[in-house]
Design a protein around this motif. Structure first.
Motif, PDB file in Angstrom:
ATOM      1  N   PHE A 190      33.766  50.906  36.712  1.00 58.99           N
ATOM      2  CA  PHE A 190      34.486  50.572  35.484  1.00 58.99           C
ATOM      3  C   PHE A 190      34.017  49.229  34.936  1.00 58.99           C
ATOM      4  CE2 PHE A 190      37.747  48.174  33.315  1.00 58.99           C
ATOM      5  CZ  PHE A 190      38.151  49.052  32.313  1.00 58.99           C
ATOM      6  N   LEU A 191      33.911  48.213  35.806  1.00 66.59           N
ATOM      7  CA  LEU A 191      33.466  46.898  35.353  1.00 66.59           C
ATOM      8  C   LEU A 191      32.033  46.947  34.824  1.00 66.59           C
ATOM      9  CD1 LEU A 191      34.940  44.627  38.183  1.00 66.59           C
ATOM     10  CD2 LEU A 191      35.766  44.848  35.828  1.00 66.59           C
TER      11      LEU A 191
ATOM     12  N   LYS B 136      52.196  38.308  37.811  1.00 74.74           N
ATOM     13  CA  LYS B 136      51.984  36.954  37.316  1.00 74.74           C
ATOM     14  C   LYS B 136      50.821  36.240  37.995  1.00 74.74           C
ATOM     15  CE  LYS B 136      56.832  36.323  35.998  1.00 74.74           C
ATOM     16  NZ  LYS B 136      58.070  35.545  36.232  1.00 74.74           N
ATOM     17  N   SER B 137      50.453  36.677  39.196  1.00 74.92           N
ATOM     18  CA  SER B 137      49.354  36.022  39.908  1.00 74.92           C
ATOM     19  C   SER B 137      47.986  36.506  39.458  1.00 74.92           C
ATOM     20  CB  SER B 137      49.484  36.252  41.424  1.00 74.92           C
ATOM     21  OG  SER B 137      50.637  35.621  41.916  1.00 74.92           O
ATOM     22  N   GLN B 138      47.945  37.598  38.706  1.00 71.61           N
ATOM     23  CA  GLN B 138      46.671  38.128  38.236  1.00 71.61           C
ATOM     24  C   GLN B 138      46.240  37.442  36.938  1.00 71.61           C
ATOM     25  OE1 GLN B 138      45.644  42.258  38.336  1.00 71.61           O
ATOM     26  NE2 GLN B 138      47.460  42.826  39.523  1.00 71.61           N
ATOM     27  N   PHE B 139      44.960  37.150  36.853  1.00 72.44           N
ATOM     28  CA  PHE B 139      44.400  36.647  35.605  1.00 72.44           C
ATOM     29  C   PHE B 139      44.054  37.821  34.703  1.00 72.44           C
ATOM     30  CE2 PHE B 139      43.575  33.243  38.618  1.00 72.44           C
ATOM     31  CZ  PHE B 139      43.995  32.138  37.892  1.00 72.44           C
ATOM     32  N   ARG B 140      44.194  37.615  33.417  1.00 73.01           N
ATOM     33  CA  ARG B 140      43.919  38.682  32.451  1.00 73.01           C
ATOM     34  C   ARG B 140      42.435  39.024  32.438  1.00 73.01           C
ATOM     35  NH1 ARG B 140      46.001  36.836  26.787  1.00 73.01           N
ATOM     36  NH2 ARG B 140      45.432  38.984  26.285  1.00 73.01           N
ATOM     37  N   ILE B 141      42.149  40.297  32.251  1.00 75.34           N
ATOM     38  CA  ILE B 141      40.757  40.698  32.145  1.00 75.34           C
ATOM     39  C   ILE B 141      40.210  40.354  30.757  1.00 75.34           C
ATOM     40  CG2 ILE B 141      41.149  43.078  31.343  1.00 75.34           C
ATOM     41  CD1 ILE B 141      38.832  43.807  33.407  1.00 75.34           C
ATOM     42  N   LYS B 142      41.104  40.172  29.801  1.00 76.68           N
ATOM     43  CA  LYS B 142      40.672  39.768  28.457  1.00 76.68           C
ATOM     44  C   LYS B 142      40.370  38.278  28.455  1.00 76.68           C
ATOM     45  CE  LYS B 142      41.765  40.661  23.620  1.00 76.68           C
ATOM     46  NZ  LYS B 142      41.111  39.462  23.104  1.00 76.68           N
ATOM     47  N   ARG B 143      39.238  37.902  27.933  1.00 83.24           N
ATOM     48  CA  ARG B 143      38.780  36.530  27.953  1.00 83.24           C
ATOM     49  C   ARG B 143      39.304  35.722  26.771  1.00 83.24           C
ATOM     50  NH1 ARG B 143      33.609  35.731  27.026  1.00 83.24           N
ATOM     51  NH2 ARG B 143      33.466  33.871  28.339  1.00 83.24           N
ATOM     52  N   ASP B 144      39.469  34.425  26.983  1.00 89.04           N
ATOM     53  CA  ASP B 144      39.727  33.476  25.900  1.00 89.04           C
ATOM     54  C   ASP B 144      38.362  32.939  25.476  1.00 89.04           C
ATOM     55  OD1 ASP B 144      40.376  31.469  24.180  1.00 89.04           O
ATOM     56  OD2 ASP B 144      41.804  30.467  25.506  1.00 89.04           O
ATOM     57  N   THR B 145      37.886  33.380  24.342  1.00 87.13           N
ATOM     58  CA  THR B 145      36.520  33.050  23.917  1.00 87.13           C
ATOM     59  C   THR B 145      36.465  31.906  22.890  1.00 87.13           C
ATOM     60  OG1 THR B 145      36.589  34.720  22.155  1.00 87.13           O
ATOM     61  CG2 THR B 145      35.791  35.430  24.319  1.00 87.13           C
ATOM     62  N   ARG B 146      37.593  31.258  22.640  1.00 87.62           N
ATOM     63  CA  ARG B 146      37.644  30.246  21.584  1.00 87.62           C
ATOM     64  C   ARG B 146      36.613  29.139  21.784  1.00 87.62           C
ATOM     65  NH1 ARG B 146      43.770  28.539  21.773  1.00 87.62           N
ATOM     66  NH2 ARG B 146      43.283  28.853  23.992  1.00 87.62           N
TER      67      ARG B 146
ATOM     68  N   ASN C 116      36.288  40.004  30.743  1.00 91.33           N
ATOM     69  CA  ASN C 116      35.660  39.530  31.963  1.00 91.33           C
ATOM     70  C   ASN C 116      34.979  40.682  32.688  1.00 91.33           C
ATOM     71  OD1 ASN C 116      36.353  36.704  32.060  1.00 91.33           O
ATOM     72  ND2 ASN C 116      38.472  37.335  32.399  1.00 91.33           N
ATOM     73  N   ARG C 117      34.012  40.335  33.526  1.00 95.82           N
ATOM     74  CA  ARG C 117      33.360  41.343  34.375  1.00 95.82           C
ATOM     75  C   ARG C 117      33.942  41.300  35.778  1.00 95.82           C
ATOM     76  NH1 ARG C 117      30.650  38.391  30.138  1.00 95.82           N
ATOM     77  NH2 ARG C 117      29.004  39.718  29.266  1.00 95.82           N
ATOM     78  N   HIS C 118      35.133  40.761  35.892  1.00 97.11           N
ATOM     79  CA  HIS C 118      35.821  40.674  37.177  1.00 97.11           C
ATOM     80  C   HIS C 118      37.325  40.687  36.940  1.00 97.11           C
ATOM     81  CE1 HIS C 118      35.858  36.484  35.745  1.00 97.11           C
ATOM     82  NE2 HIS C 118      37.025  36.415  36.403  1.00 97.11           N
ATOM     83  N   LEU C 119      38.055  40.949  38.000  1.00100.53           N
ATOM     84  CA  LEU C 119      39.518  40.832  37.980  1.00100.53           C
ATOM     85  C   LEU C 119      39.896  39.983  39.177  1.00100.53           C
ATOM     86  CD1 LEU C 119      41.969  41.835  36.346  1.00100.53           C
ATOM     87  CD2 LEU C 119      42.285  43.603  38.078  1.00100.53           C
ATOM     88  N   SER C 120      40.816  39.042  38.984  1.00103.48           N
ATOM     89  CA  SER C 120      41.113  38.105  40.055  1.00103.48           C
ATOM     90  C   SER C 120      42.588  37.729  40.079  1.00103.48           C
ATOM     91  CB  SER C 120      40.252  36.842  39.896  1.00103.48           C
ATOM     92  OG  SER C 120      40.535  36.207  38.653  1.00103.48           O
ATOM     93  N   ALA C 121      42.984  37.098  41.194  1.00100.26           N
ATOM     94  CA  ALA C 121      44.368  36.640  41.355  1.00100.26           C
ATOM     95  C   ALA C 121      44.370  35.363  42.180  1.00100.26           C
ATOM     96  CB  ALA C 121      45.212  37.709  42.038  1.00100.26           C
TER      97      ALA C 121
ATOM     98  N   GLY D  21      34.454  41.575  41.389  1.00 94.08           N
ATOM     99  CA  GLY D  21      33.613  41.545  40.201  1.00 94.08           C
ATOM    100  C   GLY D  21      32.206  42.029  40.451  1.00 94.08           C
ATOM    101  N   LEU D  22      31.443  42.082  39.383  1.00 99.53           N
ATOM    102  CA  LEU D  22      30.055  42.509  39.461  1.00 99.53           C
ATOM    103  C   LEU D  22      29.204  41.427  40.122  1.00 99.53           C
ATOM    104  CD1 LEU D  22      29.606  44.097  35.911  1.00 99.53           C
ATOM    105  CD2 LEU D  22      30.163  45.258  38.064  1.00 99.53           C
ATOM    106  N   GLU D  23      28.258  41.854  40.940  1.00 92.92           N
ATOM    107  CA  GLU D  23      27.447  40.929  41.722  1.00 92.92           C
ATOM    108  C   GLU D  23      26.665  39.966  40.843  1.00 92.92           C
ATOM    109  OE1 GLU D  23      26.726  39.273  45.227  1.00 92.92           O
ATOM    110  OE2 GLU D  23      27.900  41.111  44.982  1.00 92.92           O
ATOM    111  N   GLU D  24      26.204  40.441  39.683  1.00 93.97           N
ATOM    112  CA  GLU D  24      25.388  39.586  38.826  1.00 93.97           C
ATOM    113  C   GLU D  24      26.210  38.524  38.097  1.00 93.97           C
ATOM    114  OE1 GLU D  24      25.598  43.709  36.761  1.00 93.97           O
ATOM    115  OE2 GLU D  24      25.690  42.870  38.788  1.00 93.97           O
ATOM    116  N   TYR D  25      27.526  38.623  38.225  1.00 87.48           N
ATOM    117  CA  TYR D  25      28.399  37.600  37.652  1.00 87.48           C
ATOM    118  C   TYR D  25      29.081  36.865  38.811  1.00 87.48           C
ATOM    119  CZ  TYR D  25      27.334  39.928  33.273  1.00 87.48           C
ATOM    120  OH  TYR D  25      26.659  40.461  32.195  1.00 87.48           O
ATOM    121  N   ARG D  26      30.341  37.026  38.993  1.00 91.00           N
ATOM    122  CA  ARG D  26      31.005  36.316  40.082  1.00 91.00           C
ATOM    123  C   ARG D  26      30.906  37.033  41.429  1.00 91.00           C
ATOM    124  NH1 ARG D  26      36.504  33.296  38.178  1.00 91.00           N
ATOM    125  NH2 ARG D  26      35.712  32.315  36.300  1.00 91.00           N
ATOM    126  N   GLY D  27      30.777  38.346  41.398  1.00 81.58           N
ATOM    127  CA  GLY D  27      30.738  39.107  42.630  1.00 81.58           C
ATOM    128  C   GLY D  27      32.126  39.289  43.220  1.00 81.58           C
TER     129      GLY D  27
END
Length: 234
Positions: A16-17, A68-78, A87-92, A112-118
């Protein structure tokens, strides 16, 4: 707290990622949101809840919430050069007070994907407030035996402190320090130990066992930082 048993991420979590990295648009994400929730979001929530129970039993100071401990997969691109919306990862992140924006003394897990954070987990004193970082640096110089004992305990547990954002020069006020290991420590902005997660293992329930084992092995770092934090006047 109800005991939720982590059963593993879905087998389509990383595919999916990968597909999201290719498409990077809201329409595609919404069309595939059910896949995201079933294979990534809900399993990460289960992992968080499972670990919270395990951490409490092990006396580890990590708290949080499945949502609440999960970070959003949608990025803040401002303010980002990369304007990709997802994002190419999901984290908490779990912390002593349960705040995922905690600056230190935390447990972090990333899929996440290896070519990014892994895929990895980390226990860290991360982006501490200036007064805590200064207190840590003073403790390294004034009580080097405690710092070295902590490092030795981590090494015995197969872990090593590394900071990819360390200073190139010794911070002001500590120029007289000559011991190479203490100089290296003083240049750290963060104190981090990492546990690489084999991407092939994320669909297995055993991942929760491995992460608990890692967090327990990282406890000397948390204990060292908490002892210093406790000396600061609130």
């Amino acid at each position: 707290m109800s005991e939720v048993v982590f059963k593993g991420f879905g087998d389509k979590a990383l595919p999916f990622l990968k597909a999201l990295d290719f498409h990077q648009n809201r329409e595609w994400f919404l069309e595939n949101k059910d896949l995201f929730e079933a294979h990534l979001y809900e399993p990460l929530g289960d992992l968080v809840e499972d670990l919270l129970v395990r951490f409490e039993r092990a006396g580890l100071p990590f708290r949080g919430d499945r949502k609440k401990s999960q970070f959003r997969i949608k990025r803040d691109t401002r303010f980002a050069k990369d304007k990709s919306p997802y994002n190419r990862h999901l984290s908490a992140l779990l912390s002593p007070d349960g705040n995922k924006w905690a600056e230190s003394g935390c447990f972090y897990v990333c899929i996440g994907l290896e070519e990014y954070r892994g895929c990895y987990a980390a226990v860290a004193w991360w982006q501490q407030k200036p007064e805590l970082l200064l207190a840590m640096r003073k403790a390294i110089v004034e009580k080097p035996e405690k710092y070295r004992a902590m490092v030795k305990a981590l090494a015995k547990n197969g872990l090593e402190i590394k900071d990819n954002d360390c200073l190139k020069r010794t911070p002001r006020g500590f120029e007289a320090v000559t011991d190479p290991d203490l100089i290296e420590a003083l240049r750290n902005r963060n104190f981090v130990v990492r546990f690489p997660i084999d991407p092939a293992s994320i669909t297995s329930p055993k991942l929760a066992d491995d992460l608990l084992d890692f967090a327990v092995r990282a406890k000397p770092l948390i204990d060292w930082g908490r002892a210093i934090e406790g000396t600061l006047v609130v």
